[in-house]
Design a protein around this motif. Structure first.
Motif, PDB file in Angstrom:
ATOM      1  N   VAL A  17      21.565  -8.442  34.212  1.00  0.00           N
ATOM      2  CA  VAL A  17      20.099  -9.566  34.267  1.00  0.00           C
ATOM      3  C   VAL A  17      20.622 -10.910  34.346  1.00  0.00           C
ATOM      4  CG1 VAL A  17      17.942  -9.474  33.188  1.00  0.00           C
ATOM      5  CG2 VAL A  17      19.276  -7.149  33.212  1.00  0.00           C
ATOM      6  N   LEU A  18      21.787 -11.074  32.218  1.00  0.00           N
ATOM      7  CA  LEU A  18      21.838 -12.664  32.674  1.00  0.00           C
ATOM      8  C   LEU A  18      22.330 -12.950  34.038  1.00  0.00           C
ATOM      9  CD1 LEU A  18      23.065 -12.703  29.239  1.00  0.00           C
ATOM     10  CD2 LEU A  18      20.538 -13.689  30.374  1.00  0.00           C
ATOM     11  N   ALA A  19      23.459 -12.712  34.127  1.00  0.00           N
ATOM     12  CA  ALA A  19      23.583 -13.389  35.806  1.00  0.00           C
ATOM     13  C   ALA A  19      23.192 -12.789  37.603  1.00  0.00           C
ATOM     14  CB  ALA A  19      25.448 -12.271  35.928  1.00  0.00           C
ATOM     15  N   GLY A  20      22.137 -12.594  37.088  1.00  0.00           N
ATOM     16  CA  GLY A  20      21.150 -12.012  38.251  1.00  0.00           C
ATOM     17  C   GLY A  20      20.046 -12.524  38.062  1.00  0.00           C
ATOM     18  N   CYS A  21      19.764 -13.362  37.241  1.00  0.00           N
ATOM     19  CA  CYS A  21      18.539 -14.100  37.031  1.00  0.00           C
ATOM     20  C   CYS A  21      18.327 -15.649  36.944  1.00  0.00           C
ATOM     21  CB  CYS A  21      17.405 -13.792  36.929  1.00  0.00           C
ATOM     22  SG  CYS A  21      17.398 -13.224  34.604  1.00  0.00           S
ATOM     23  N   GLY A  22      19.332 -15.359  35.295  1.00  0.00           N
ATOM     24  CA  GLY A  22      19.420 -16.599  34.784  1.00  0.00           C
ATOM     25  C   GLY A  22      18.373 -16.805  33.985  1.00  0.00           C
ATOM     26  N   THR A  23      17.779 -16.800  33.325  1.00  0.00           N
ATOM     27  CA  THR A  23      16.579 -16.449  32.564  1.00  0.00           C
ATOM     28  C   THR A  23      16.200 -16.045  31.665  1.00  0.00           C
ATOM     29  OG1 THR A  23      15.238 -15.715  33.802  1.00  0.00           O
ATOM     30  CG2 THR A  23      15.284 -18.198  34.338  1.00  0.00           C
ATOM     31  N   ALA A  24      16.780 -14.646  31.158  1.00  0.00           N
ATOM     32  CA  ALA A  24      16.451 -13.659  30.893  1.00  0.00           C
ATOM     33  C   ALA A  24      17.585 -13.947  29.623  1.00  0.00           C
ATOM     34  CB  ALA A  24      16.484 -12.260  30.977  1.00  0.00           C
ATOM     35  N   LYS A  25      16.737 -13.700  28.212  1.00  0.00           N
ATOM     36  CA  LYS A  25      17.479 -13.635  27.042  1.00  0.00           C
ATOM     37  C   LYS A  25      18.318 -12.555  26.340  1.00  0.00           C
ATOM     38  CE  LYS A  25      14.858 -17.524  24.651  1.00  0.00           C
ATOM     39  NZ  LYS A  25      14.424 -18.201  23.914  1.00  0.00           N
ATOM     40  N   ALA A  26      19.274 -12.795  26.232  1.00  0.00           N
ATOM     41  CA  ALA A  26      20.309 -11.274  26.023  1.00  0.00           C
ATOM     42  C   ALA A  26      19.622 -10.447  24.564  1.00  0.00           C
ATOM     43  CB  ALA A  26      22.074 -12.435  25.596  1.00  0.00           C
ATOM     44  N   PRO A  27      19.319  -9.229  24.112  1.00  0.00           N
ATOM     45  CA  PRO A  27      19.384  -9.252  22.905  1.00  0.00           C
ATOM     46  C   PRO A  27      19.749  -9.767  22.411  1.00  0.00           C
ATOM     47  CG  PRO A  27      20.356  -7.225  24.430  1.00  0.00           C
ATOM     48  CD  PRO A  27      19.983  -8.693  24.951  1.00  0.00           C
ATOM     49  N   GLU A  28      19.174  -9.164  20.368  1.00  0.00           N
ATOM     50  CA  GLU A  28      20.484  -9.446  19.775  1.00  0.00           C
ATOM     51  C   GLU A  28      21.372  -7.980  18.864  1.00  0.00           C
ATOM     52  OE1 GLU A  28      18.072 -10.899  16.718  1.00  0.00           O
ATOM     53  OE2 GLU A  28      17.735 -12.724  17.223  1.00  0.00           O
ATOM     54  N   GLU A  29      22.020  -8.172  19.510  1.00  0.00           N
ATOM     55  CA  GLU A  29      22.906  -6.957  18.895  1.00  0.00           C
ATOM     56  C   GLU A  29      22.476  -6.820  17.470  1.00  0.00           C
ATOM     57  OE1 GLU A  29      26.836  -7.475  18.796  1.00  0.00           O
ATOM     58  OE2 GLU A  29      27.748  -5.725  18.072  1.00  0.00           O
ATOM     59  N   PRO A  30      22.748  -4.613  17.506  1.00  0.00           N
ATOM     60  CA  PRO A  30      22.056  -4.473  15.776  1.00  0.00           C
ATOM     61  C   PRO A  30      22.731  -5.079  14.900  1.00  0.00           C
ATOM     62  CG  PRO A  30      22.031  -3.257  17.154  1.00  0.00           C
ATOM     63  CD  PRO A  30      22.116  -4.015  18.238  1.00  0.00           C
ATOM     64  N   LYS A  31      22.151  -5.158  13.864  1.00  0.00           N
ATOM     65  CA  LYS A  31      22.782  -5.201  12.472  1.00  0.00           C
ATOM     66  C   LYS A  31      24.040  -4.122  11.688  1.00  0.00           C
ATOM     67  CE  LYS A  31      21.217  -9.419  10.325  1.00  0.00           C
ATOM     68  NZ  LYS A  31      20.382 -10.241   9.798  1.00  0.00           N
ATOM     69  N   ASN A  32      24.888  -4.149  11.571  1.00  0.00           N
ATOM     70  CA  ASN A  32      25.847  -2.618  11.352  1.00  0.00           C
ATOM     71  C   ASN A  32      25.870  -2.812   9.803  1.00  0.00           C
ATOM     72  OD1 ASN A  32      28.441  -4.173   9.813  1.00  0.00           O
ATOM     73  ND2 ASN A  32      28.826  -5.018  11.575  1.00  0.00           N
ATOM     74  N   THR A  33      25.919  -1.363   9.338  1.00  0.00           N
ATOM     75  CA  THR A  33      25.880  -0.982   8.000  1.00  0.00           C
ATOM     76  C   THR A  33      26.423  -2.194   6.799  1.00  0.00           C
ATOM     77  OG1 THR A  33      25.625   1.208   8.552  1.00  0.00           O
ATOM     78  CG2 THR A  33      25.662   0.712   6.375  1.00  0.00           C
ATOM     79  N   GLN A  34      27.449  -2.327   7.763  1.00  0.00           N
ATOM     80  CA  GLN A  34      27.780  -3.324   6.005  1.00  0.00           C
ATOM     81  C   GLN A  34      27.109  -4.683   6.338  1.00  0.00           C
ATOM     82  OE1 GLN A  34      32.264  -3.815   7.398  1.00  0.00           O
ATOM     83  NE2 GLN A  34      33.124  -2.417   6.457  1.00  0.00           N
ATOM     84  N   GLU A  35      26.476  -4.883   6.736  1.00  0.00           N
ATOM     85  CA  GLU A  35      26.109  -6.686   6.997  1.00  0.00           C
ATOM     86  C   GLU A  35      24.911  -6.395   6.233  1.00  0.00           C
ATOM     87  OE1 GLU A  35      25.451  -7.386  11.100  1.00  0.00           O
ATOM     88  OE2 GLU A  35      27.412  -8.960  11.549  1.00  0.00           O
ATOM     89  N   LYS A  36      24.348  -5.246   6.499  1.00  0.00           N
ATOM     90  CA  LYS A  36      22.923  -5.031   6.146  1.00  0.00           C
ATOM     91  C   LYS A  36      23.238  -4.287   4.587  1.00  0.00           C
ATOM     92  CE  LYS A  36      20.164  -2.704  10.296  1.00  0.00           C
ATOM     93  NZ  LYS A  36      20.149  -1.081  10.425  1.00  0.00           N
ATOM     94  N   THR A  37      24.178  -4.208   3.888  1.00  0.00           N
ATOM     95  CA  THR A  37      24.779  -3.368   2.737  1.00  0.00           C
ATOM     96  C   THR A  37      24.767  -4.609   1.924  1.00  0.00           C
ATOM     97  OG1 THR A  37      25.734  -1.123   3.206  1.00  0.00           O
ATOM     98  CG2 THR A  37      26.346  -2.345   1.256  1.00  0.00           C
ATOM     99  N   ALA A  38      25.940  -5.967   2.694  1.00  0.00           N
ATOM    100  CA  ALA A  38      25.873  -7.332   2.191  1.00  0.00           C
ATOM    101  C   ALA A  38      24.807  -8.432   1.721  1.00  0.00           C
ATOM    102  CB  ALA A  38      26.820  -8.184   2.532  1.00  0.00           C
ATOM    103  N   GLU A  39      23.852  -7.805   2.978  1.00  0.00           N
ATOM    104  CA  GLU A  39      22.235  -8.721   2.603  1.00  0.00           C
ATOM    105  C   GLU A  39      21.829  -8.211   1.657  1.00  0.00           C
ATOM    106  OE1 GLU A  39      20.321  -8.585   5.803  1.00  0.00           O
ATOM    107  OE2 GLU A  39      21.424 -10.200   7.180  1.00  0.00           O
ATOM    108  N   ALA A  40      21.607  -6.415   1.647  1.00  0.00           N
ATOM    109  CA  ALA A  40      21.146  -6.351  -0.632  1.00  0.00           C
ATOM    110  C   ALA A  40      21.566  -7.177  -1.540  1.00  0.00           C
ATOM    111  CB  ALA A  40      21.000  -5.108   0.048  1.00  0.00           C
ATOM    112  N   PHE A  41      22.440  -7.836  -1.748  1.00  0.00           N
ATOM    113  CA  PHE A  41      22.602  -8.427  -2.899  1.00  0.00           C
ATOM    114  C   PHE A  41      22.597 -10.036  -2.431  1.00  0.00           C
ATOM    115  CE2 PHE A  41      25.246  -4.408  -2.086  1.00  0.00           C
ATOM    116  CZ  PHE A  41      26.332  -4.781  -3.410  1.00  0.00           C
ATOM    117  N   PRO A  42      22.060 -10.522  -4.020  1.00  0.00           N
ATOM    118  CA  PRO A  42      22.224 -10.051  -5.278  1.00  0.00           C
ATOM    119  C   PRO A  42      21.318  -8.877  -5.781  1.00  0.00           C
ATOM    120  CG  PRO A  42      21.128 -12.583  -5.606  1.00  0.00           C
ATOM    121  CD  PRO A  42      21.720 -12.018  -3.558  1.00  0.00           C
TER     122      PRO A  42
END
Length: 317
Positions: A17-42
């Motif tokens: 889609v980005l290559a075709g129109c050049g204006t749309a924003k790429a969706p954010e990649e969902p955070k994986n479980t490890q990142e979510k776990t790390a965010e739980a701290f402190p």
């Protein structure tokens, strides 16, 4: 794998889609479980010592000072993080390859050498291990003292505490929910046992000559209640010593021992016990002590085993 493939496909489509129109924003990649776990701290955990223990970062290396702590940790999916266990740890089978740190008198230097960032201690050894735990804290290691559970409710608290301390909150909630559901199913089936058919059960946790049983305020008592069996030693509190004469007078319908198959034979051969209902009807059984005494996820299996041997007609259908 299907979920991963779907995610990759979505990303590829977004690139198109980005290559075709050049204006749309790429969706954010969902955070994986490890990142979510790390965010739980402190996080701050109030442990069995009554202290507020602050855990700055997600623990990566865990040492367990009690088999029940170890079983909980593995059940929460933390097995790969466990780098040290006691000499008494037997479950799951993976623990045989984990470094041993001693028994009730653990090797402080060995623990420090394993470079853990979290030690799961236990309230039952809080006083006897006070100096060793202080040395661990002085070495900069976070120590969380897990409560000494004496009921299913207490065990759920232990699981929640370890889950919070390690960032496995979701897994802890799921485990507790599963245990509660399984226990409820066992209790529901017990409703089919009429009161007049409820058996009186004596539990022998230490053999002769010093026979100990489990009275009120113990797992075994709660387990027997769950399957609508009567604890023959209900007049006792906690772990109580009893004489052979007093046990014979109780005349239990069934006897459960946690001391191995040889104990079953020994009980049946005791002088004066031939008149006991359990002996006369060949209802003397041995159960795995780890299933009925370790306050962890396998307690439900302990209840199931008791149900199967005490009321086979009800539970083995």
């Amino acid at each position: 794998m299907k979920k991963l493939a779907g995610l990759l496909l979505s990303l590829l489509l977004a690139v198109g889609v980005l290559a075709g129109c050049g204006t749309a924003k790429a969706p954010e990649e969902p955070k994986n479980t490890q990142e979510k776990t790390a965010e739980a701290f402190p996080v701050t955990v109030k442990d069995a010592s009554g202290k507020e223990i602050k855990i700055a970062k997600e623990p990566k290396r865990i040492v367990s000072l009690m088999p029940s702590n170890t079983e909980i940790a593995y059940a929460l999916g933390l097995g790969k993080k466990v780098v040290g266990v006691t000499d008494f740890d037997t479950y799951p089978k993976e623990v045989k390859d984990v470094e041993k740190i001693g028994g009730m008198e653990f090797n402080t230097e060995k623990i420090i050498s394993l470079n853990p960032d979290l030690v799961l201690a236990h309230a039952s050894a809080m006083q006897s291990a006070e100096e060793g735990l202080k040395q661990l804290r002085d070495a900069g290691i976070t120590v969380v003292t897990v409560n000494d559970a004496a009921s299913f409710h207490d065990t759920y608290q232990s699981i929640d505490m370890i889950g919070k301390a390690t960032g496995a909150n979701r897994e802890a909630k799921e485990l507790v929910s599963s245990m509660k559901s399984d226990l409820a199913a066992i209790k529901e089936k017990a409703q089919n046992i009429p009161e007049k058919e409820q058996k009186k059960v004596f539990v022998e946790v230490s053999p002769a000559p010093d026979i100990y049983t489990t009275g009120k305020g113990t797992f075994m008592n709660e387990m027997l209640e769950a399957i609508h069996a009567k604890n023959a030693a209900t007049g006792q509190e906690g772990w109580a010593k009893m004489t052979e004469e007093s046990i014979i007078k109780l005349n239990p319908d069934a006897i459960v021992t946690t001391n191995g198959a040889s104990s079953v034979k020994e009980i049946k051969k005791r002088s004066g016990w031939s008149s006991v209902q359990a002996v006369k009807n060949n209802e003397v059984y041995d159960v795995d002590p780890d299933l009925v005494t370790r306050p962890g996820p396998r307690l439900i299996k302990g209840v199931e085993e008791l149900a199967d041997i005490i009321y086979p007609d009800v539970y083995k259908k």
